[in-house]
Design an enzyme around this catalytic site. Structure first.
Site, PDB file in Angstrom:
ATOM      1  N   ASP A   3      31.408  44.370  41.610  1.00 51.59           N
ATOM      2  CA  ASP A   3      31.744  43.737  42.883  1.00 51.59           C
ATOM      3  C   ASP A   3      31.066  42.370  42.951  1.00 51.59           C
ATOM      4  O   ASP A   3      30.021  42.159  42.341  1.00 51.59           O
ATOM      5  CB  ASP A   3      31.324  44.576  44.097  1.00 51.59           C
ATOM      6  CG  ASP A   3      32.200  44.308  45.311  1.00 51.59           C
ATOM      7  OD1 ASP A   3      33.079  45.121  45.624  1.00 51.59           O
ATOM      8  OD2 ASP A   3      32.021  43.234  45.941  1.00 51.59           O
ATOM      9  N   SER A  42      50.322  44.780  45.852  1.00 54.61           N
ATOM     10  CA  SER A  42      50.492  45.069  47.278  1.00 54.61           C
ATOM     11  C   SER A  42      51.987  45.071  47.542  1.00 54.61           C
ATOM     12  O   SER A  42      52.754  44.383  46.846  1.00 54.61           O
ATOM     13  CB  SER A  42      49.838  43.977  48.122  1.00 54.61           C
ATOM     14  OG  SER A  42      50.347  44.012  49.446  1.00 54.61           O
ATOM     15  N   TYR A  94      48.824  35.034  49.336  1.00 52.98           N
ATOM     16  CA  TYR A  94      48.511  36.428  48.984  1.00 52.98           C
ATOM     17  C   TYR A  94      49.748  37.098  48.377  1.00 52.98           C
ATOM     18  O   TYR A  94      49.668  37.751  47.336  1.00 52.98           O
ATOM     19  CB  TYR A  94      48.051  37.168  50.244  1.00 52.98           C
ATOM     20  CG  TYR A  94      47.651  38.612  50.040  1.00 52.98           C
ATOM     21  CD1 TYR A  94      46.382  38.947  49.577  1.00 52.98           C
ATOM     22  CD2 TYR A  94      48.540  39.651  50.334  1.00 52.98           C
ATOM     23  CE1 TYR A  94      46.006  40.279  49.405  1.00 52.98           C
ATOM     24  CE2 TYR A  94      48.176  40.977  50.166  1.00 52.98           C
ATOM     25  CZ  TYR A  94      46.905  41.293  49.702  1.00 52.98           C
ATOM     26  OH  TYR A  94      46.550  42.613  49.533  1.00 52.98           O
TER      27      TYR A  94
HETATM   28  N1  LIG Z   1      43.848  47.536  52.419  1.00 55.24           N
HETATM   29  C1  LIG Z   1      45.147  47.346  52.275  1.00 55.24           C
HETATM   30  O1  LIG Z   1      45.940  47.574  53.190  1.00 55.24           O
HETATM   31  C2  LIG Z   1      45.692  46.847  50.968  1.00 55.24           C
HETATM   32  C3  LIG Z   1      47.082  46.897  50.800  1.00 55.24           C
HETATM   33  C4  LIG Z   1      47.614  46.450  49.607  1.00 55.24           C
HETATM   34  C5  LIG Z   1      46.780  45.997  48.606  1.00 55.24           C
HETATM   35  N2  LIG Z   1      45.439  45.951  48.799  1.00 55.24           N
HETATM   36  C6  LIG Z   1      44.608  45.445  47.705  1.00 55.24           C
HETATM   37  O2  LIG Z   1      43.655  46.430  47.343  1.00 55.24           O
HETATM   38  C7  LIG Z   1      42.501  45.800  46.791  1.00 55.24           C
HETATM   39  C8  LIG Z   1      41.265  46.306  47.493  1.00 55.24           C
HETATM   40  O3  LIG Z   1      41.331  45.956  48.854  1.00 55.24           O
HETATM   41  P1  LIG Z   1      40.546  46.721  50.017  1.00 55.24           P
HETATM   42  O4  LIG Z   1      41.496  46.874  51.133  1.00 55.24           O
HETATM   43  O5  LIG Z   1      39.851  47.902  49.467  1.00 55.24           O
HETATM   44  O6  LIG Z   1      39.521  45.564  50.438  1.00 55.24           O
HETATM   45  P2  LIG Z   1      37.940  45.570  50.661  1.00 55.24           P
HETATM   46  O7  LIG Z   1      37.645  44.244  51.257  1.00 55.24           O
HETATM   47  O8  LIG Z   1      37.492  46.795  51.363  1.00 55.24           O
HETATM   48  O9  LIG Z   1      37.369  45.630  49.170  1.00 55.24           O
HETATM   49  C9  LIG Z   1      37.560  44.594  48.262  1.00 55.24           C
HETATM   50  C10 LIG Z   1      36.293  44.464  47.426  1.00 55.24           C
HETATM   51  O10 LIG Z   1      36.542  43.446  46.429  1.00 55.24           O
HETATM   52  C11 LIG Z   1      35.403  42.629  46.338  1.00 55.24           C
HETATM   53  N3  LIG Z   1      35.791  41.307  45.826  1.00 55.24           N
HETATM   54  C12 LIG Z   1      36.497  40.344  46.478  1.00 55.24           C
HETATM   55  N4  LIG Z   1      36.631  39.273  45.694  1.00 55.24           N
HETATM   56  C13 LIG Z   1      36.013  39.559  44.527  1.00 55.24           C
HETATM   57  C14 LIG Z   1      35.812  38.846  43.325  1.00 55.24           C
HETATM   58  N5  LIG Z   1      36.269  37.601  43.178  1.00 55.24           N
HETATM   59  N6  LIG Z   1      35.160  39.456  42.306  1.00 55.24           N
HETATM   60  C15 LIG Z   1      34.665  40.721  42.440  1.00 55.24           C
HETATM   61  N7  LIG Z   1      34.815  41.430  43.580  1.00 55.24           N
HETATM   62  C16 LIG Z   1      35.474  40.871  44.603  1.00 55.24           C
HETATM   63  C17 LIG Z   1      34.843  42.548  47.754  1.00 55.24           C
HETATM   64  O11 LIG Z   1      33.469  42.162  47.764  1.00 55.24           O
HETATM   65  C18 LIG Z   1      35.090  43.980  48.257  1.00 55.24           C
HETATM   66  O12 LIG Z   1      33.965  44.811  48.030  1.00 55.24           O
HETATM   67  C19 LIG Z   1      42.729  44.289  46.953  1.00 55.24           C
HETATM   68  O13 LIG Z   1      43.217  43.758  45.734  1.00 55.24           O
HETATM   69  C20 LIG Z   1      43.785  44.211  48.031  1.00 55.24           C
HETATM   70  O14 LIG Z   1      44.535  43.033  47.949  1.00 55.24           O
HETATM   71  C21 LIG Z   1      44.866  46.379  49.968  1.00 55.24           C
END
Ligand SMILES: NC(=O)c1ccc[n+]([C@@H]2O[C@H](COP(=O)([O-])OP(=O)(O)OC[C@H]3O[C@@H](n4cnc5c(N)ncnc54)[C@H](O)[C@@H]3O)[C@@H](O)[C@H]2O)c1
Length: 238
Positions: free
Chosen positions: A32, A132, A145
């Protein structure tokens, strides 16, 4: 023994994937950007934390080196790290556009590039990329995005065509709205309107997405190649 690197595993979906795969007895490397979150998650699941930015080549090299040192070369990679940022297209700043592409698209490229040669040498490996549904249908005020996530889906297909005969399976997951800090950061109005229009009537939980990732990582998914699976409460039906 299976060894997985999960990027962005300090929170949300990545943390749920790390928890699930650790329970399935994978060795887990928790990457992370946020060092504290990585440490906390690694302690919780019994994995190894590596702080690093997936868009930074040196950080990615360090992450794979640490994995190899502790567990051996990774057998699995989950490219999950990501962030969200909302802006009307006309107000979208080049720096925000570039950062979005750097983290999601360049990050997925760099991490995969760092583990793939060894997987091909062993004729075995598995990569799961977090896309996504917005990469499939687009999202208002989320042009950068959506474009980055569509790029991840295309990268998944192109790479899968190139390496699957070499023993490496590459697939993607395109979640709908999932109850994580990333989505909780979006406006209340957006979230309640979104929940109301879902066929299932509610958002998914990170654990729902972790089930999909665990399946794609498993031998049960041995004929899944270049696919995009959609845990999305029925929001997008393709
Ligand atoms: N939550 C949703 O509804 C959703 C839907 C579709 C896709 N996603 C995708 O799922 C993935 C996880 O999202 P989430 O909802 O768990 O978000 P989240 O914010 O809870 O977790 C994301 C994690 O990634 C880390 N991070 C961000 N940029 C980084 C980098 N450059 N290098 C290393 N770590 C990094 C952050 O510190 C965080 O801990 C993402 O790729 C997001 O686009 C989420």
């Amino acid at each position: 023994m299976k060894t997985v690197i999960i990027t962005g595993a300090g929170s949300g979906i990545g943390l749920a994937v790390a928890t699930k795969l650790a329970a399935l007895r994978y060795n887990v490397v928790v990457n992370d950007y946020d060092a504290e979150a990585a440490d906390r998650a690694a302690k919780e699941i019994g994995g190894v934390a590596v702080q690093g930015d997936v868009s930074n080549e040196a950080d990615v090299a360090r992450m794979v080196e640490r994995c190899t040192e502790v567990f051996g070369a990774p057998t699995h990679l989950v490219n999950n790290a990501g962030h969200v940022h909302q802006s009307r297209f006309v107000d979208l700043e080049p720096a925000d556009f570039d950062r979005m592409i750097a983290v999601h698209l360049r990050g997925t490229y760099l991490c995969t590039r760092a583990v793939l040669p060894d997987m091909l040498k062993r004729k075995s490996g598995c990569v799961v990329n977090m896309a996504s549904q917005l990469g499939q249908i687009g999202g208002i005020e989320l042009v950068h995005y959506s474009a980055a996530k569509a790029g991840i889906i295309a990268m998944t297909k192109a790479l899968a065509r190139e390496v699957s005969t070499g023993g490496v399976r590459v697939n993607a997951v395109a979640p709908g709205p999932i109850n994580t800090p990333l989505v909780r950061a979006l406006s209340d109005d957006w979230r309640s309107a979104k929940a109301a229009e879902l066929p299932l009537g509610h958002f998914g939980e990170p654990e729902d997405v972790a089930e999909t990732v665990a399946f794609l990582c498993s031998d049960a998914a041995r004929i899944y190649v270049g696919q995009t699976l959609s845990p999305n409460s029925g929001d997008v039906m393709l």
